[in-house]
Design a protein around this motif. Structure first.
Motif, PDB file in Angstrom:
ATOM      1  N   ILE A  14       0.847  -1.201   0.000  1.00 36.70           N
ATOM      2  CA  ILE A  14       0.000   0.000   0.000  1.00 36.70           C
ATOM      3  C   ILE A  14       0.886   1.258   0.000  1.00 36.70           C
ATOM      4  CG2 ILE A  14      -0.276  -0.104   2.543  1.00 36.70           C
ATOM      5  CD1 ILE A  14      -3.092   1.109   2.137  1.00 36.70           C
ATOM      6  N   SER A  15       0.479   2.244  -0.806  1.00 39.25           N
ATOM      7  CA  SER A  15       1.309   3.449  -0.941  1.00 39.25           C
ATOM      8  C   SER A  15       1.227   4.333   0.311  1.00 39.25           C
ATOM      9  CB  SER A  15       0.840   4.237  -2.168  1.00 39.25           C
ATOM     10  OG  SER A  15       1.324   5.552  -2.099  1.00 39.25           O
ATOM     11  N   ASN A  16       2.380   4.900   0.659  1.00 38.42           N
ATOM     12  CA  ASN A  16       2.459   5.897   1.742  1.00 38.42           C
ATOM     13  C   ASN A  16       1.459   7.025   1.532  1.00 38.42           C
ATOM     14  OD1 ASN A  16       4.510   5.085   3.354  1.00 38.42           O
ATOM     15  ND2 ASN A  16       6.111   5.967   2.047  1.00 38.42           N
ATOM     16  N   LYS A  17       1.247   7.319   0.232  1.00 33.87           N
ATOM     17  CA  LYS A  17       0.407   8.475  -0.116  1.00 33.87           C
ATOM     18  C   LYS A  17      -1.072   8.126  -0.189  1.00 33.87           C
ATOM     19  CE  LYS A  17       4.058  10.841  -2.535  1.00 33.87           C
ATOM     20  NZ  LYS A  17       4.858  10.621  -3.730  1.00 33.87           N
ATOM     21  N   SER A  18      -1.427   6.860  -0.008  1.00 33.25           N
ATOM     22  CA  SER A  18      -2.841   6.467  -0.109  1.00 33.25           C
ATOM     23  C   SER A  18      -3.658   7.221   0.932  1.00 33.25           C
ATOM     24  CB  SER A  18      -2.981   4.958   0.095  1.00 33.25           C
ATOM     25  OG  SER A  18      -2.590   4.630   1.412  1.00 33.25           O
ATOM     26  N   LYS A  19      -4.924   7.514   0.564  1.00 30.51           N
ATOM     27  CA  LYS A  19      -5.783   8.249   1.495  1.00 30.51           C
ATOM     28  C   LYS A  19      -5.980   7.449   2.779  1.00 30.51           C
ATOM     29  CE  LYS A  19      -8.311  10.796  -2.029  1.00 30.51           C
ATOM     30  NZ  LYS A  19      -9.390  10.615  -2.996  1.00 30.51           N
ATOM     31  N   ILE A  20      -6.004   6.135   2.646  1.00 28.79           N
ATOM     32  CA  ILE A  20      -6.221   5.301   3.844  1.00 28.79           C
ATOM     33  C   ILE A  20      -5.081   5.502   4.853  1.00 28.79           C
ATOM     34  CG2 ILE A  20      -6.256   2.889   4.680  1.00 28.79           C
ATOM     35  CD1 ILE A  20      -8.211   2.264   2.494  1.00 28.79           C
ATOM     36  N   LEU A  21      -3.830   5.442   4.395  1.00 30.36           N
ATOM     37  CA  LEU A  21      -2.716   5.649   5.343  1.00 30.36           C
ATOM     38  C   LEU A  21      -2.653   7.097   5.794  1.00 30.36           C
ATOM     39  CD1 LEU A  21       0.226   3.403   4.041  1.00 30.36           C
ATOM     40  CD2 LEU A  21      -1.381   2.955   5.897  1.00 30.36           C
ATOM     41  N   GLN A  22      -2.924   7.999   4.861  1.00 32.06           N
ATOM     42  CA  GLN A  22      -2.832   9.431   5.201  1.00 32.06           C
ATOM     43  C   GLN A  22      -3.877   9.878   6.226  1.00 32.06           C
ATOM     44  OE1 GLN A  22      -0.530  11.752   4.480  1.00 32.06           O
ATOM     45  NE2 GLN A  22       0.698  10.195   3.434  1.00 32.06           N
ATOM     46  N   THR A  23      -4.976   9.129   6.332  1.00 31.40           N
ATOM     47  CA  THR A  23      -6.023   9.511   7.299  1.00 31.40           C
ATOM     48  C   THR A  23      -6.053   8.535   8.482  1.00 31.40           C
ATOM     49  OG1 THR A  23      -7.645   8.234   6.028  1.00 31.40           O
ATOM     50  CG2 THR A  23      -7.540  10.597   5.577  1.00 31.40           C
ATOM     51  N   SER A  24      -5.012   7.735   8.602  1.00 30.31           N
ATOM     52  CA  SER A  24      -5.042   6.685   9.637  1.00 30.31           C
ATOM     53  C   SER A  24      -4.941   7.256  11.058  1.00 30.31           C
ATOM     54  CB  SER A  24      -3.936   5.653   9.385  1.00 30.31           C
ATOM     55  OG  SER A  24      -2.691   6.286   9.302  1.00 30.31           O
ATOM     56  N   ASN A  25      -4.582   8.527  11.176  1.00 30.47           N
ATOM     57  CA  ASN A  25      -4.593   9.157  12.511  1.00 30.47           C
ATOM     58  C   ASN A  25      -6.022   9.546  12.915  1.00 30.47           C
ATOM     59  OD1 ASN A  25      -4.715  11.109  10.540  1.00 30.47           O
ATOM     60  ND2 ASN A  25      -3.634  12.651  11.727  1.00 30.47           N
ATOM     61  N   LYS A  26      -6.937   9.523  11.960  1.00 32.85           N
ATOM     62  CA  LYS A  26      -8.324   9.933  12.242  1.00 32.85           C
ATOM     63  C   LYS A  26      -9.291   8.752  12.243  1.00 32.85           C
ATOM     64  CE  LYS A  26      -7.777  14.471  10.121  1.00 32.85           C
ATOM     65  NZ  LYS A  26      -7.097  14.451   8.825  1.00 32.85           N
ATOM     66  N   VAL A  27      -9.007   7.762  11.426  1.00 30.85           N
ATOM     67  CA  VAL A  27      -9.934   6.626  11.304  1.00 30.85           C
ATOM     68  C   VAL A  27      -9.157   5.333  11.592  1.00 30.85           C
ATOM     69  CG1 VAL A  27     -11.589   5.453   9.792  1.00 30.85           C
ATOM     70  CG2 VAL A  27     -11.110   7.888   9.450  1.00 30.85           C
ATOM     71  N   ARG A  28      -9.733   4.498  12.493  1.00 36.49           N
ATOM     72  CA  ARG A  28      -9.027   3.263  12.867  1.00 36.49           C
ATOM     73  C   ARG A  28      -8.812   2.377  11.635  1.00 36.49           C
ATOM     74  NH1 ARG A  28     -11.173  -0.999  17.222  1.00 36.49           N
ATOM     75  NH2 ARG A  28      -9.477  -2.439  16.833  1.00 36.49           N
ATOM     76  N   THR A  29      -7.583   1.929  11.478  1.00 36.18           N
ATOM     77  CA  THR A  29      -7.203   1.215  10.257  1.00 36.18           C
ATOM     78  C   THR A  29      -6.373  -0.021  10.597  1.00 36.18           C
ATOM     79  OG1 THR A  29      -7.092   3.351   9.119  1.00 36.18           O
ATOM     80  CG2 THR A  29      -6.013   1.495   8.024  1.00 36.18           C
ATOM     81  N   ILE A  30      -6.728  -1.134   9.965  1.00 35.97           N
ATOM     82  CA  ILE A  30      -5.940  -2.361  10.135  1.00 35.97           C
ATOM     83  C   ILE A  30      -5.432  -2.785   8.760  1.00 35.97           C
ATOM     84  CG2 ILE A  30      -5.986  -4.797  10.846  1.00 35.97           C
ATOM     85  CD1 ILE A  30      -8.359  -4.150  12.679  1.00 35.97           C
ATOM     86  N   ILE A  31      -4.126  -2.982   8.651  1.00 35.52           N
ATOM     87  CA  ILE A  31      -3.568  -3.529   7.405  1.00 35.52           C
ATOM     88  C   ILE A  31      -3.176  -4.972   7.723  1.00 35.52           C
ATOM     89  CG2 ILE A  31      -1.838  -3.308   5.561  1.00 35.52           C
ATOM     90  CD1 ILE A  31      -3.582  -0.800   5.709  1.00 35.52           C
TER      91      ILE A  31
END
Ligand code: NAP
Length: 218
Positions: A83-100
């Motif tokens: 997954i890209s560093n620049k993906s919206k999912i990683l970029q917003t991971s401080n706001k929305v709980r995310t599991i990779i």
């Protein structure tokens, strides 16, 4: 007796000919009305799960925006952690709980990259994410409902393993064609119709030019 397995709902917008994207990966099939319905549904589930190609192609946020409500946990299956560093999912991971979710095949470099983000990394499976083990882990964490939002490869993995309880399909007024355009379900597929799980049509709703269908396991 308490049921541990989460309920899994497969959700997709498809063209009349069963594609979820064009041959170049354009997947914006949903109408505004259908997006509001989808986002309301997102706010009612515990988690949304997608495959890594969908992140690469669509760069989705997977949040609730066209309806009110809380964001579910976002889960991405990405065996090698590409997954890209620049993906919206990683970029917003401080706001929305995310599991990779990755497998043991992930390189040290990619693992280090992921560790820079405030996400949870689950390592499950040898070469590819082991879906059944993942579901067991999520179940133990009291995740009761999962919205499976594709793509076609991940959809097949869940269908093959008989893990989908409900199918929420919106048929949109487009015909896309293309042998290489991704279908609702990819993978090897069943060789006999009798091997497909029989479904019951529970609900049908017209949304202007779209048709929303809700099927469940018999
Ligand atoms: N219209 C819609 O509603 C909708 C919704 C979603 C997606 N889409 C479209 O669907 C397309 C992507 O679909 P896709 O079929 O190419 O990919 P996908 O299902 O999004 O992702 C597949 C990838 O997931 C990874 N994966 C991890 N664990 C897996 C497992 N146990 N089994 C299988 N795969 C696993 C694999 O890569 P690794 O082996 O590297 O992990 C695999 O290549 C995009 O064009 C997107 O726009 C449309």
């Amino acid at each position: 007796m308490e049921k541990y397995n989460p309920k899994i709902i497969l959700s997709a917008a498809i063209s009349i000919d069963g594609k979820i994207a064009t041959r170049s990966g354009d997947s914006k099939l949903s109408s505004k009305k259908d997006l509001s319905r989808l986002h309301k549904l997102r706010s009612q589930v515990d988690a949304i799960l997608i495959g890594k190609n969908t992140v690469h192609k669509d760069d989705p946020l997977l949040t609730v925006r066209y309806s009110k409500g809380r964001n579910p946990i976002r889960i991405v299956l990405d065996s090698c952690g590409t997954i890209s560093n620049k993906s919206k999912i990683l970029q917003t991971s401080n706001k929305v709980r995310t599991i990779i979710v990755v497998s043991k095949k992930i390189t040290k470099k990619n693992l280090q990259k992921l560790k820079k983000f405030p996400i949870e990394i689950l390592i499950i499976g040898e070469n590819q994410v082991n879906i059944k083990s993942l579901i067991k882990i999520l179940s133990k964490r009291k995740i009761k409902t999962i919205l499976l939002e594709g793509g076609g490869t991940i959809n097949w993995e869940f269908i093959k393993n008989n893990l989908v309880d409900e199918f929420f399909i919106t048929i949109t007024p487009f015909i896309l064609g293309g042998e290489n355009a991704i279908s609702l379900v990819q993978g090897e597929g069943f060789d006999k119709i009798t091997k497909s799980h029989k479904l019951r049509l529970n609900r049908i709703k017209r949304l202007e030019n779209d048709l929303f269908l809700c099927y469940s396991k018999l």
